[in-house]
Write an enzyme that holds these catalytic residues in place. Structure first.
Site, mmCIF file in Angstrom:
data_model
loop_
_atom_site.group_PDB
_atom_site.id
_atom_site.type_symbol
_atom_site.label_atom_id
_atom_site.label_comp_id
_atom_site.label_asym_id
_atom_site.label_seq_id
_atom_site.Cartn_x
_atom_site.Cartn_y
_atom_site.Cartn_z
ATOM 1 N N CYS A 274 -2.066 9.141 2.585
ATOM 2 C CA CYS A 274 -1.737 8.627 1.242
ATOM 3 C C CYS A 274 -2.742 9.108 0.200
ATOM 4 O O CYS A 274 -2.406 9.189 -0.980
ATOM 5 C CB CYS A 274 -1.664 7.112 1.272
ATOM 6 S SG CYS A 274 -3.064 6.356 2.076
ATOM 7 N N GLU B 56 0.885 -1.178 0.000
ATOM 8 C CA GLU B 56 0.000 0.000 0.000
ATOM 9 C C GLU B 56 0.911 1.211 0.000
ATOM 10 O O GLU B 56 1.528 1.525 1.019
ATOM 11 C CB GLU B 56 -0.900 -0.003 1.247
ATOM 12 C CG GLU B 56 -1.903 -1.138 1.307
ATOM 13 C CD GLU B 56 -3.091 -0.944 0.373
ATOM 14 O OE1 GLU B 56 -3.265 0.159 -0.178
ATOM 15 O OE2 GLU B 56 -3.845 -1.914 0.188
#
Ligand code: NAP
Length: 475
Positions: free
Chosen positions: A283, A249
């Site tokens: 993110c 990720e």
């Protein structure tokens, strides 16, 4: 006086004789120390997890669910204490730290539910002319020791996204939290022990990425590496891991499109939260806002008015919106990128001047796609507003990124919304929201440099199992 935390391996609280200091990211004061491990102690933690797996893999689903459910309850019971730790170790504003606590509890609750519905399927074997008179079905089994490596920016919930599904499936875990934010993981281990997790099932190995991270990634007893962090480290992990499952990720330079038919007030308000919460260190933080020229002036005016209302400062203040950057290096990096963009012709609409460890909400206009603030991941409270004339061209700009995690589109035109869903090369398209929306049971992850695989409890859990095919021959 700094609180001294020990580390948790094989059900024991260990003082290893070495420790790292944890700083309050706003004041710089050391408020805690945490015992660290070396490569040999990491290997011992992996051995403990492997030994625990022999029994935990057969632990009944209802008992795994019970532990996860109780973990969720205990996280909420200690919510204020944990939020205060997140505020200090990660520099995250109080309201977002509380939000993380609540989301983490939800992540564990979702995992408790998924533990009870992990199942295989029957296969119609006689669909093959060679398969008559056979009964076939598959089951999903836990895979063993999961090596979990996590970043600083959600020190509890991104840990929860690895630990909770791993345990829901009957795996055991060696967890390496970010060195700047290890305390949330230590508290979680404390909570899970109280919730009844057997010894050895969760082990926390605090220490540097180079030493402890490597020792996890290279160890053949770890059957899967689940990593959240930067693309550079993700790529190194992929190269070193060998034959094991790997989930990555990674980062993004998230974009959101604003069409003139959208509710501009709502869009501007959401864009402000999406660009600046956790100082842009998310993110899916909003970094590129593409605005249809027909509403550019109105949107920019609404957006800037709301940015000016943000309260910047100590994250422990209950009304703080934007706290400090994680460290001085990151502060200097983003300051350099903004100065470079301005030297290249960008215009500062607001911000751009650091105050202590806080980088203020910064808005740039007149940017180009080649500037670092546009094409790299800023991971800071810096957002650019870019006008466009044509929707299709704007979608192409979003796709021109090396990343592909999530994107947002504000429009009330169903055809444009569906065009965006079809054409955006990302893991998630948010219609009438920004790229930043996430709740914890959705499939979540990116394309291109944003990573490999998907998290979100059910999806992470699936990838933490192996399929075993069973055939019964009745011929
Ligand atoms: P990072 O520097 O990549 O660190 C992440 C973790 O990797 C830390 O625990 C770090 O340990 C460890 N690590 C460092 N070098 C390693 C190595 N050689 N081998 C194994 N592990 C190693 O990332 P970060 O600065 O903490 O987090 C920011 C990044 O994470 C951004 O790019 C952001 O987009 C990404 N992120 C992605 C998601 C997502 O779900 N897609 C969510 C959050 C954040 P140390 O702390 O000891 O260095």
């Amino acid at each position: 006086m700094a609180t001294a935390y020990r580390t948790y391996i094989n059900g024991e609280w260990l003082d290893t004789g070495r420790s790292l200091e944890v700083h309050n990211k706003f004041s710089g004061a050391v408020f805690a120390t945490v015992a660290t491990v070396d490569a040999a102690q990491t290997a011992a933690a992996i051995d403990a997890a492997a030994a625990a797996f022999a029994t935990f893999r057969k632990y009944p689903a209802h008992r795994r669910a019970q532990i996860l459910e109780r973990t969720a309850e205990l996280i909420l019971e200690r919510g204020e204490e944990i939020a205060a730790i997140i505020c200090q170790e990660a520099g995250k504003a109080w309201k977002f730290s509380m939000n993380e606590v609540q989301r983490s509890a939800e992540t564990f609750k979702f995992a408790a539910e998924e533990a009870k519905r992990l199942h295989g399927e029957t296969i119609p074997v006689d669909a093959s002319c060679f398969g008559e008179n056979r009964v076939g079905y598959f089951i999903k089994e836990p895979i063993g020791v999961i090596g979990a490596i996590t970043p600083f920016n959600f020190p509890l919930n991104l840990v929860a996204h690895k630990v909770a599904p791993a345990i829901a499936a009957g795996n055991t875990v060696v967890l390496k939290p970010a060195s700047s934010t290890p305390i949330s993981s230590i508290i979680l281990a404390e909570i899970m022990a109280l919730a009844g997790l057997p010894k050895g099932v969760l082990n926390v190995t605090v220490g540097s990425g180079g030493t402890v991270g490597d020792a996890i990634v290279l160890n053949p007893k770890c059957k899967k590496i689940t990593f959240t962090g930067s693309p550079g480290v993700g790529e190194q992990i992929m190269k070193k891991a060998g034959i094991k499952k790997v989930t990555l990720e990674l980062g993004n330079n998230s974009a959101t499109l604003i069409e003139a038919d959208a509710d501009l007030e709502k869009a501007a308000a959401r864009c402000v939260v999406s660009a600046f919460s956790n100082s842009g260190q998310v993110c899916i933080s909003l970094q590129r806002i593409y605005v249809n020229r027909a509403c550019l002036e109105r949107f920019t005016e609404l957006f800037l008015a709301k940015v000016k209302q943000l309260k910047v400062g100590d994250p422990l203040d209950r009304d703080c919106d934007v706290g400090p950057m994680i460290d001085a290096g990151e502060l200097a990096r983003i300051d350099g990128w903004v100065k470079e963009a301005v030297a290249q012709g960008a215009v500062l609409a607001c911000g751009g001047q650091a105050d202590g460890m806080v980088y203020p909400p910064t808005v740039l206009t007149n940017v180009t796609e080649e500037m670092k603030v546009m094409c790299l991941e800023t991971f800071a409270p810096v957002v650019s507003i870019v006008p466009y004339d044509d929707f299709t061209t704007a979608l192409e700009c979003v796709n021109s990124s090396d990343f592909g995690l999530q994107a947002g589109v504000y429009t009330n035109d169903i055809n444009k919304a569906l065009q965006a869903v079809d054409d955006l090369d990302v893991g998630g398209v948010m219609i009438n929201d920004t790229a930043t929306f996430r709740v914890d049971h959705l499939p979540y992850g990116g394309n291109k440099l944003s990573g490999l695989g998907r998290e979100g409890v059910r999806f992470a859990l699936e990838d933490m199992t192996n399929i075993k095919m069973v055939m019964i021959n009745r011929n």
